[in-house]
Motif scaffolding. Sequence first.
Motif, PDB file in Angstrom:
ATOM      1  N   UNK A 119       0.838  -1.200   0.000  1.00  0.00           N
ATOM      2  CA  UNK A 119       0.000   0.000   0.000  1.00  0.00           C
ATOM      3  C   UNK A 119       0.874   1.253   0.000  1.00  0.00           C
ATOM      4  N   UNK A 120       1.898   1.262   0.848  1.00  0.00           N
ATOM      5  CA  UNK A 120       2.802   2.413   0.903  1.00  0.00           C
ATOM      6  C   UNK A 120       3.542   2.570  -0.420  1.00  0.00           C
ATOM      7  N   UNK A 121       4.020   1.455  -0.949  1.00  0.00           N
ATOM      8  CA  UNK A 121       4.729   1.470  -2.235  1.00  0.00           C
ATOM      9  C   UNK A 121       3.843   2.056  -3.341  1.00  0.00           C
ATOM     10  N   UNK A 122       2.600   1.600  -3.414  1.00  0.00           N
ATOM     11  CA  UNK A 122       1.689   2.079  -4.450  1.00  0.00           C
ATOM     12  C   UNK A 122       1.441   3.584  -4.304  1.00  0.00           C
ATOM     13  N   UNK A 123       1.288   4.062  -3.078  1.00  0.00           N
ATOM     14  CA  UNK A 123       1.069   5.496  -2.856  1.00  0.00           C
ATOM     15  C   UNK A 123       2.249   6.321  -3.374  1.00  0.00           C
TER      16      UNK A 123
END
Length: 431
Positions: A119-123
């Motif tokens: 999730x952090x990576x995608x953001x």
Amino acid sequence: MRPDTPASTTVAQAFTPRNGLAYGLLGLPLAFVARPLYVILPNHYAREFGVQLATLGAILLGARLFDALIDPLLGRLSDRLFAHSAKAVLALGAFAALVLALGFALLFFPLVRAPAALVVWACIMLMVTYAAYSALSVSHQSWGAMLGGNEAQRSRIVAWREGLGLTGVVLASVSPVTLGLPATTAIFFIALLLGWLAWSRAVRPQAKAATHAAAPGAIWRPFWHVNFRRLLAVFMLNGIASAVPATLVLFFIQDRLQSGPAMEPLFLGSYFLTAALSIPVWLAVVKRLGLAASWLCGMFLAIAVFGWATQVGAGQTGAFLVICALSGVALGTDLALPGALLAGVIQTNGDSGRAEGAYFGWWNFATKLNLALAAGLALPMLGLFGYAPGVQAPQALGALVIAYCVLPCVLKLAAAAGLYFFIIKQPRGAA
């Protein structure tokens, strides 16, 4: 807004098909990358990585709001670079293209798989990729608007960019399914390089003194003019109406039509192919009716087509294929005409060659906000009403039909009313 008189712009009068190809080719990779980012990515993360729809909606909403907020700043930067030289703009474009290529690859091939880390990576990757995309597209759009001309000429310049962009979209619709994501990424890299090289050899606009770009509050300059505010309001309503079904189309195909993955390229390819083929027809209509009235015709066609889509059920792939083709024809007006109307507003306001970046920065802000609202509101609302990928309950499918078909019709009607009363019927010369 009525057809205007021919402008005495040497560059516009000399705009040949060769010039159109040189300028417009960059539109191909920009549109190519847009479809995976806005259409495939939510579905890919939901099905491949198991990310919940509510989480996906929050990620996309946050990233797209960030992207929208920086667009006006990128527009001001573009104006300053144009005032310096076209080479400075091209240098920014080269850097943005490199970052865009890296961000795209890292989005679809993440280096982490743990749910929280993903999730952090995608953001982060979405924000980086969107920022690079915006910097490149704002500069490219401003370049085209600075070439000037009358309504027919402006629509022709935009048509080259958007027509080649549709070619990119058709390629992006087919390649992930037929060739896979690795080959799709390689195609994008090659197209982006060729697009920038062609752009560097395109006809160069003549910028004027950077008095507007350097002035305090220059970023808000477009909003000084009522004709821009009216056009932007119509553009946003119409854009949300288009963004909602673009976000939901794969869910509609897979769960409402219960169609397999093999049909997806045919549906999406016919949609974008007919949009590309319709652009010359719409340009001929523009010569007779003008830009605004032609756009209104496209809106009414879209309303009729999405009204028909409410009646399509499981297995009716033939009917939906016709719906995709007709909605593609309507899409042709959304792609070729609003940008040309904006270029005319810039001319009317006396900002040609000075503030195109500011205008297109806010224009792209509106585009991104539309996409953010579509993803950030439609996906969680569908989840709230019981829909999830693969669910076949009548209530869930009913919610999907309302979101995909009915909501766009309501928004298109509002946009059509605004276009008629605020633009077509506005007093001549109102600014």
